[in-house]
Design a protein around this motif. Sequence first.
Motif, mmCIF file in Angstrom:
data_model
loop_
_atom_site.group_PDB
_atom_site.id
_atom_site.type_symbol
_atom_site.label_atom_id
_atom_site.label_comp_id
_atom_site.label_asym_id
_atom_site.label_seq_id
_atom_site.Cartn_x
_atom_site.Cartn_y
_atom_site.Cartn_z
ATOM 1 N N ALA A 169 -3.988 -18.426 -32.001
ATOM 2 C CA ALA A 169 -4.407 -19.533 -30.927
ATOM 3 C C ALA A 169 -3.192 -20.294 -30.955
ATOM 4 C CB ALA A 169 -5.354 -20.586 -31.710
ATOM 5 N N ILE A 170 -2.141 -20.591 -31.560
ATOM 6 C CA ILE A 170 -0.814 -21.647 -31.656
ATOM 7 C C ILE A 170 -0.054 -20.691 -30.772
ATOM 8 C CG2 ILE A 170 0.961 -22.515 -32.640
ATOM 9 C CD1 ILE A 170 -0.934 -23.464 -35.004
ATOM 10 N N MET A 171 0.076 -19.302 -30.969
ATOM 11 C CA MET A 171 1.191 -18.881 -30.274
ATOM 12 C C MET A 171 0.577 -18.463 -28.892
ATOM 13 S SD MET A 171 3.584 -18.817 -32.254
ATOM 14 C CE MET A 171 4.771 -17.712 -31.067
ATOM 15 N N SER A 172 -0.912 -18.256 -28.417
ATOM 16 C CA SER A 172 -1.351 -18.179 -27.128
ATOM 17 C C SER A 172 -1.206 -19.449 -26.475
ATOM 18 C CB SER A 172 -2.747 -17.594 -27.492
ATOM 19 O OG SER A 172 -3.405 -17.424 -26.081
ATOM 20 N N THR A 173 -1.386 -20.490 -27.090
ATOM 21 C CA THR A 173 -1.089 -21.876 -26.507
ATOM 22 C C THR A 173 0.114 -22.076 -25.948
ATOM 23 O OG1 THR A 173 -3.111 -22.684 -27.713
ATOM 24 C CG2 THR A 173 -1.389 -24.196 -26.616
ATOM 25 N N LEU A 174 1.285 -21.312 -26.801
ATOM 26 C CA LEU A 174 2.670 -21.515 -26.338
ATOM 27 C C LEU A 174 3.098 -20.793 -25.190
ATOM 28 C CD1 LEU A 174 5.463 -22.348 -27.153
ATOM 29 C CD2 LEU A 174 6.121 -20.624 -28.674
ATOM 30 N N GLY A 175 2.483 -19.577 -25.203
ATOM 31 C CA GLY A 175 2.590 -18.698 -24.212
ATOM 32 C C GLY A 175 1.871 -19.411 -22.887
ATOM 33 N N ALA A 176 0.670 -20.059 -22.900
ATOM 34 C CA ALA A 176 0.135 -20.614 -21.756
ATOM 35 C C ALA A 176 1.099 -21.787 -21.531
ATOM 36 C CB ALA A 176 -1.217 -21.391 -22.365
ATOM 37 N N LEU A 177 1.811 -22.344 -22.139
ATOM 38 C CA LEU A 177 2.770 -23.385 -21.759
ATOM 39 C C LEU A 177 3.842 -22.884 -20.963
ATOM 40 C CD1 LEU A 177 3.836 -26.440 -21.697
ATOM 41 C CD2 LEU A 177 4.777 -25.775 -23.888
ATOM 42 N N ILE A 178 4.294 -21.846 -21.383
ATOM 43 C CA ILE A 178 5.498 -21.059 -20.662
ATOM 44 C C ILE A 178 5.090 -20.594 -19.382
ATOM 45 C CG2 ILE A 178 7.119 -18.933 -20.795
ATOM 46 C CD1 ILE A 178 7.036 -19.003 -23.731
ATOM 47 N N ALA A 179 3.677 -20.109 -19.431
ATOM 48 C CA ALA A 179 3.054 -19.617 -17.995
ATOM 49 C C ALA A 179 2.906 -20.632 -17.138
ATOM 50 C CB ALA A 179 1.774 -18.819 -18.351
ATOM 51 N N TYR A 180 2.422 -21.912 -17.456
ATOM 52 C CA TYR A 180 2.213 -23.035 -16.939
ATOM 53 C C TYR A 180 3.559 -23.520 -16.059
ATOM 54 C CZ TYR A 180 1.226 -28.084 -16.024
ATOM 55 O OH TYR A 180 0.882 -29.358 -15.294
ATOM 56 N N MET A 181 4.764 -23.316 -17.069
ATOM 57 C CA MET A 181 5.971 -23.956 -16.284
ATOM 58 C C MET A 181 6.458 -22.895 -15.322
ATOM 59 S SD MET A 181 6.808 -26.527 -17.748
ATOM 60 C CE MET A 181 6.568 -27.536 -19.256
ATOM 61 N N ILE A 182 6.050 -21.468 -15.564
ATOM 62 C CA ILE A 182 6.324 -20.615 -14.407
ATOM 63 C C ILE A 182 5.791 -21.152 -12.908
ATOM 64 C CG2 ILE A 182 6.094 -18.287 -13.733
ATOM 65 C CD1 ILE A 182 6.500 -17.366 -16.592
ATOM 66 N N GLY A 183 4.307 -21.473 -13.180
ATOM 67 C CA GLY A 183 3.482 -21.611 -11.973
ATOM 68 C C GLY A 183 3.924 -23.071 -11.479
ATOM 69 N N PHE A 184 4.357 -23.876 -12.341
ATOM 70 C CA PHE A 184 4.761 -25.442 -11.985
ATOM 71 C C PHE A 184 6.052 -25.242 -11.176
ATOM 72 C CE2 PHE A 184 6.406 -29.557 -12.293
ATOM 73 C CZ PHE A 184 5.579 -30.251 -12.230
ATOM 74 N N TYR A 185 7.065 -24.461 -11.664
ATOM 75 C CA TYR A 185 8.226 -24.612 -11.032
ATOM 76 C C TYR A 185 8.427 -23.503 -9.724
ATOM 77 C CZ TYR A 185 9.825 -28.022 -14.356
ATOM 78 O OH TYR A 185 9.964 -29.085 -15.076
ATOM 79 N N LEU A 186 7.753 -22.647 -9.867
ATOM 80 C CA LEU A 186 7.564 -21.193 -9.027
ATOM 81 C C LEU A 186 6.529 -21.365 -8.161
ATOM 82 C CD1 LEU A 186 9.232 -18.489 -11.248
ATOM 83 C CD2 LEU A 186 10.326 -20.381 -9.684
ATOM 84 N N ASP A 187 5.906 -22.680 -7.473
ATOM 85 C CA ASP A 187 4.306 -22.349 -7.033
ATOM 86 C C ASP A 187 4.580 -21.994 -5.808
ATOM 87 O OD1 ASP A 187 6.202 -24.736 -6.267
ATOM 88 O OD2 ASP A 187 4.479 -25.933 -6.027
#
Length: 218
Positions: free
Chosen positions: A86-104
């Motif tokens: 769960a912790i590592m999946s949430t970390l991956g979610a944060l990375i994916a969020y950053m990808i979407g945020f800056y490359l929207d």
Amino acid sequence: MIDNQSDLSHYESSPYFNERILSIIQLLKRKIHIFENYANEKFIAIYISIFAMTESIFNPLPVELLLIPATLKYRKKYIQIAILAAIMSTLGALIAYMIGFYLDKLMLSRFIDLSIYQNAYQKYGSFIILIGAITPFPFKIVTIASGVFKINIIHLLLFSLLGRYARYQIITYLTYYLGPKMIGIFKKINLQTKKYTIVILIVIMLFISLIIFYKYWI
């Protein structure tokens, strides 16, 4: 009119059919043996961490493929295994969020059109994240879309962690509780039934994969 029973009997008695099923069983045994050789606690933690994190970004395979055998091998650690995933999946979610945020703009114009979900995200963003974290819906789409639509990052982390932990804990607990019983039952059934079981499971997995691919990627 074709006699289905005789047709089935033909395949049952076919040396090629029996040989293929036996080869699949042997392959599964070899894979399990390889997994057992490398599946000490340190390596299992690394495998689960990488798998869980990348599943939230781009990996199409569910981390349950590792959680189930890991829990069978280390049954008393089923809670720790779920927490780690769960912790590592949430970390991956944060990375994916950053990808979407800056490359929207790039994401919307070239890769996948998420604009149709904008109104839903503005109203039910946190609920969508929670549902995406629990259900089989591709979580990577939810996490990237959360960044594209600038969802509150605290909500992303909180509901991703809650949803992922709930999902993984259910899986590991069921494996902890039912796993040995299912293995015992499987060992008792005859070879012919094992053949049919493997064939049916393969067909079901292929069918589900085709549905997911068609619905979410085409």
